[in-house]
Design a protein around this motif. Structure first.
Motif, mmCIF file in Angstrom:
data_model
loop_
_atom_site.group_PDB
_atom_site.id
_atom_site.type_symbol
_atom_site.label_atom_id
_atom_site.label_comp_id
_atom_site.label_asym_id
_atom_site.label_seq_id
_atom_site.Cartn_x
_atom_site.Cartn_y
_atom_site.Cartn_z
ATOM 1 N N GLU A 48 -36.086 76.949 24.361
ATOM 2 C CA GLU A 48 -35.924 75.555 24.769
ATOM 3 C C GLU A 48 -34.440 75.212 24.729
ATOM 4 O O GLU A 48 -33.750 75.521 23.745
ATOM 5 N N VAL A 77 -31.658 72.129 25.008
ATOM 6 C CA VAL A 77 -31.434 70.685 24.897
ATOM 7 C C VAL A 77 -30.204 70.313 25.723
ATOM 8 O O VAL A 77 -29.161 70.984 25.638
ATOM 9 N N ILE A 103 -35.171 70.127 27.478
ATOM 10 C CA ILE A 103 -35.316 68.797 26.884
ATOM 11 C C ILE A 103 -34.045 68.021 27.172
ATOM 12 O O ILE A 103 -32.964 68.415 26.718
ATOM 13 N N THR A 125 -37.692 70.391 19.204
ATOM 14 C CA THR A 125 -38.062 71.708 19.730
ATOM 15 C C THR A 125 -39.140 72.359 18.862
ATOM 16 O O THR A 125 -39.333 71.993 17.705
ATOM 17 N N THR A 126 -39.805 73.352 19.452
ATOM 18 C CA THR A 126 -40.787 74.149 18.715
ATOM 19 C C THR A 126 -40.638 75.642 19.011
ATOM 20 O O THR A 126 -41.321 76.460 18.402
ATOM 21 N N VAL A 144 -33.671 78.353 20.464
ATOM 22 C CA VAL A 144 -33.268 77.076 21.050
ATOM 23 C C VAL A 144 -31.769 77.082 21.279
ATOM 24 O O VAL A 144 -31.033 77.896 20.716
ATOM 25 N N GLY A 202 -34.725 79.374 16.266
ATOM 26 C CA GLY A 202 -35.302 78.040 16.276
ATOM 27 C C GLY A 202 -35.533 77.460 14.897
ATOM 28 O O GLY A 202 -35.270 76.275 14.653
ATOM 29 N N ARG A 256 -33.654 73.966 13.505
ATOM 30 C CA ARG A 256 -34.367 72.762 13.068
ATOM 31 C C ARG A 256 -34.071 72.427 11.612
ATOM 32 O O ARG A 256 -33.950 71.244 11.249
#
Length: 269
Positions: free
Chosen positions: A18, A20, A51, A96-97, A101, A178, A182
């Motif tokens: 993902e 951003v 995202i 995010t998951t 990322v 990821g 986070r």
């Protein structure tokens, strides 16, 4: 037009990656940037998603994202009312998951071919991979004024005391494991220009080496950063980061952000 759907693409499987994209009043540059990013990710051999974090924009940034056609790379909107690129990136990373990322600027100043190198390193076990304009292999087209170049050199010297061994903390092209991203994003307290310094310093404090890769970077007109207007605020931000990284952990009830050091969102290209 944005890429059209191809098979099930990444729309029915959880994304491996993902990205951003923080955005403040980017209705003009965002469509072109998303077009490039989605086209690049659609060619990757795994599902990916984007995202876009609308950082309290006053233009049609949110409408651009909401109206983005469905395709092999899902694009979704997240809102961040706190001014500053650091606040927007934090919000996006926390949303995010995926196993991997990253974030990049809406103007796509960094050539997206570097995504392949970044993902390859993450898959091989690296946890923090960042683009560096200071890397010997980088190709940089810079139209900045002499004053801004001197300011950038001064900033790098100060940032180097907080993130030793990293030649370029401010390139808007950073990728992470990821889980680490986070965890570290939850600790960030710098909303403005210097947030990258705190982000990388906290990654290093978690025992993760920052791996710099060469990039092809082109200066894109439209920067909102002004040395005259933002220098004092940046000094304050770096000072706060230095104190924060050396302070004992505070209770969880502490405010999520320090007051912004400048009256407008800073840190955007």
């Amino acid at each position: 037009m944005p890429p059209s759907p191809q098979g099930d693409g990444g729309t029915s499987r959880p994304p491996l990656l993902e990205i951003v994209v923080p955005a403040y009043n980017e209705e003009r540059r965002l469509p072109g940037g998303l077009l490039q990013l989605c086209a690049k990710l659609a060619r990757m051999p795994f599902p990916a998603a984007v995202i876009v974090v609308d950082n309290n924009s006053t233009d049609r940034t949110a409408e651009v994202v909401r109206g983005w056609p469905a395709g092999p790379v899902p694009v979704r909107l997240v809102r961040c009312p706190t001014p500053g690129k650091g606040a927007a990136v934090r919000t996006g990373l926390m949303d995010t998951t995926a196993p991997f990322v990253g974030f990049c600027d809406a103007d796509m100043a960094t050539d997206l071919d570097a995504v392949d190198a970044a993902l390859g390193l993450l898959l091989s076990g690296e946890r923090v991979v960042v683009g560096s304009r200071g890397h010997a292999g980088s190709i940089v087209e810079n139209r900045h004024s002499r004053v801004r170049e001197l300011g950038a050199a001064w900033f790098r010297a100060l940032a180097g005391a907080l993130v030793p061994g990293v030649s370029d903390t401010q390139c808007g092209f950073k990728f992470f494991d990821g889980v680490l991203a986070r965890e570290v994003a939850a600790l960030l307290r710098t909303p403005g220009f210097a947030f990258d310094v705190e982000l990388l310093a906290r990654c290093a404090a978690e025992g993760s080496q920052v791996h710099e890769i060469p990039v092809r970077w082109q200066d894109v007109p439209g920067s909102r950063f002004s040395p005259a207007r933002h220098t004092f605020g940046i000094v304050l931000e770096l000072g706060r980061i230095w104190l924060r990284l050396r302070a004992r952990p505070r209770p969880a009830a502490r405010p999520a952000w320090d007051p912004p050091a400048a009256p407008d969102p800073v840190g955007y290209p």
